[in-house]
Design a protein around this motif. Sequence first.
Motif, short mmCIF file in Angstrom:
data_model
loop_
_atom_site.label_atom_id
_atom_site.label_comp_id
_atom_site.label_asym_id
_atom_site.label_seq_id
_atom_site.Cartn_x
_atom_site.Cartn_y
_atom_site.Cartn_z
N TYR A 173 5.44 10.78 0.12
CA TYR A 173 4.83 9.46 0.30
C TYR A 173 3.97 9.44 1.57
O TYR A 173 4.39 9.94 2.61
CB TYR A 173 5.90 8.38 0.41
CG TYR A 173 6.86 8.33 -0.75
CD1 TYR A 173 8.17 8.78 -0.61
CD2 TYR A 173 6.46 7.84 -1.99
CE1 TYR A 173 9.05 8.74 -1.67
CE2 TYR A 173 7.35 7.79 -3.05
CZ TYR A 173 8.64 8.25 -2.88
OH TYR A 173 9.50 8.21 -3.94
N SER A 174 2.82 8.86 1.47
CA SER A 174 2.01 8.60 2.65
C SER A 174 1.39 7.22 2.51
O SER A 174 1.26 6.68 1.41
CB SER A 174 0.92 9.66 2.82
OG SER A 174 0.06 9.68 1.71
N LEU A 175 1.09 6.65 3.64
CA LEU A 175 0.53 5.29 3.66
C LEU A 175 -0.88 5.38 4.21
O LEU A 175 -1.07 5.83 5.35
CB LEU A 175 1.42 4.37 4.51
CG LEU A 175 1.28 2.87 4.26
CD1 LEU A 175 2.57 2.14 4.58
CD2 LEU A 175 0.14 2.29 5.08
N ASN A 176 -1.84 4.97 3.43
CA ASN A 176 -3.25 4.97 3.85
C ASN A 176 -3.54 3.61 4.49
O ASN A 176 -3.82 2.64 3.79
CB ASN A 176 -4.14 5.22 2.63
CG ASN A 176 -5.61 5.32 3.02
OD1 ASN A 176 -5.96 5.20 4.20
ND2 ASN A 176 -6.47 5.52 2.05
N PHE A 177 -3.44 3.56 5.81
CA PHE A 177 -3.54 2.32 6.56
C PHE A 177 -4.96 2.14 7.07
O PHE A 177 -5.46 2.95 7.85
CB PHE A 177 -2.55 2.35 7.73
CG PHE A 177 -2.53 1.11 8.58
CD1 PHE A 177 -2.53 1.20 9.97
CD2 PHE A 177 -2.46 -0.15 8.01
CE1 PHE A 177 -2.48 0.07 10.76
CE2 PHE A 177 -2.41 -1.29 8.79
CZ PHE A 177 -2.42 -1.18 10.17
N GLN A 178 -5.63 1.08 6.59
CA GLN A 178 -6.96 0.75 7.06
C GLN A 178 -6.92 -0.66 7.63
O GLN A 178 -7.05 -1.65 6.90
CB GLN A 178 -7.98 0.88 5.92
CG GLN A 178 -8.05 2.29 5.37
CD GLN A 178 -9.17 2.46 4.35
OE1 GLN A 178 -10.27 1.98 4.54
NE2 GLN A 178 -8.86 3.16 3.27
N LYS A 179 -6.73 -0.70 8.94
CA LYS A 179 -6.44 -1.97 9.61
C LYS A 179 -7.58 -2.97 9.49
O LYS A 179 -7.37 -4.15 9.26
CB LYS A 179 -6.13 -1.69 11.08
CG LYS A 179 -5.49 -2.83 11.85
CD LYS A 179 -5.02 -2.34 13.20
CE LYS A 179 -4.36 -3.44 13.99
NZ LYS A 179 -3.84 -2.93 15.28
N ALA A 180 -8.81 -2.49 9.64
CA ALA A 180 -9.96 -3.40 9.60
C ALA A 180 -10.11 -4.03 8.22
O ALA A 180 -10.54 -5.17 8.08
CB ALA A 180 -11.22 -2.65 9.98
N ARG A 181 -9.72 -3.30 7.20
CA ARG A 181 -9.81 -3.81 5.83
C ARG A 181 -8.52 -4.51 5.41
O ARG A 181 -8.43 -5.02 4.30
CB ARG A 181 -10.11 -2.67 4.86
CG ARG A 181 -11.44 -1.99 5.09
CD ARG A 181 -11.66 -0.88 4.08
NE ARG A 181 -11.60 -1.36 2.71
CZ ARG A 181 -11.63 -0.60 1.63
NH1 ARG A 181 -11.72 0.71 1.78
NH2 ARG A 181 -11.58 -1.10 0.42
N LYS A 182 -7.51 -4.46 6.28
CA LYS A 182 -6.19 -5.05 5.99
C LYS A 182 -5.65 -4.49 4.67
O LYS A 182 -5.25 -5.25 3.77
CB LYS A 182 -6.26 -6.58 5.97
CG LYS A 182 -6.54 -7.17 7.35
CD LYS A 182 -6.41 -8.68 7.38
CE LYS A 182 -6.57 -9.20 8.79
NZ LYS A 182 -6.48 -10.67 8.86
N SER A 183 -5.67 -3.17 4.59
CA SER A 183 -5.08 -2.55 3.41
C SER A 183 -4.05 -1.51 3.84
O SER A 183 -4.17 -0.89 4.91
CB SER A 183 -6.15 -1.93 2.51
OG SER A 183 -6.62 -0.72 3.06
#
Lengths: 117, 118
Positions: free
Chosen positions: B64-74
């Motif tokens: 499992y990995s989490l693709n964190f894109q803070k600016a896009r809030k995803s």
Amino acid sequence: EAGVAQSPRYKIIEKRQSVAFWCNPISGHATLYWYQQILGQGPKLLIQFQNNGVVDDSQLPKDRFSAERLKGVDSTLKIQPAKLEDSAVYLCASSLIPRRTGAYEQYFGPGTRLTVT
Amino acid sequence: AQKITQTQPGMFVQEKEAVTLDCTYDTSDQSYGLFWYKQPSSGEMIFLIYQGSYDEQNATEGRYSLNFQKARKSANLVISASQLGDSAMYFCAMRERYSGGGADGLTFGKGTHLIIQP
């Protein structure tokens, strides 16, 4: 390490009757949560305890739902009187005391499936 | 407004393929945490992975990995090399700013039903 225990696993009652659910959290976990999960939805927080005290019950329908956590360990959630829309899975979770930083996941029990007819 | 949005009610994926489950969130807090849980048909909620808002690296836990894109809030969950046992409901959840009063219940999305096909 034993997980979060809940009983009963299943309950069927008629509307206007009362029902109670029991939860025993993981040993040493000061924080306990009750969630309601209606079919097809994600869980919704009903109430959060830290030790004996209520931290958040803003989404608890207080006219019919009540909860207590005596001695800071086991907890019971009661519904009186039940309505058809209370049919759901009631999940209990526990965690360590919240901290400002760091991950501390909530550990969930198997849930109690309530059917109100 | 929805605080957690999962736009994929259901997904079918071939075994051994990678799969991405979408999650977008809405918060005005600077400090928050994002979680993914798995719920098999048996009903228990199983913690998979956590990402803090201040974490610079994307979280990883095994497959499992989490693709964190803070600016896009995803905060999308990626499962590599899917297995038949991965078939389950997957929920994205958020814990908002620790207020000091201790209230930190999770807000969950509606979930994605993932089915892995042989």
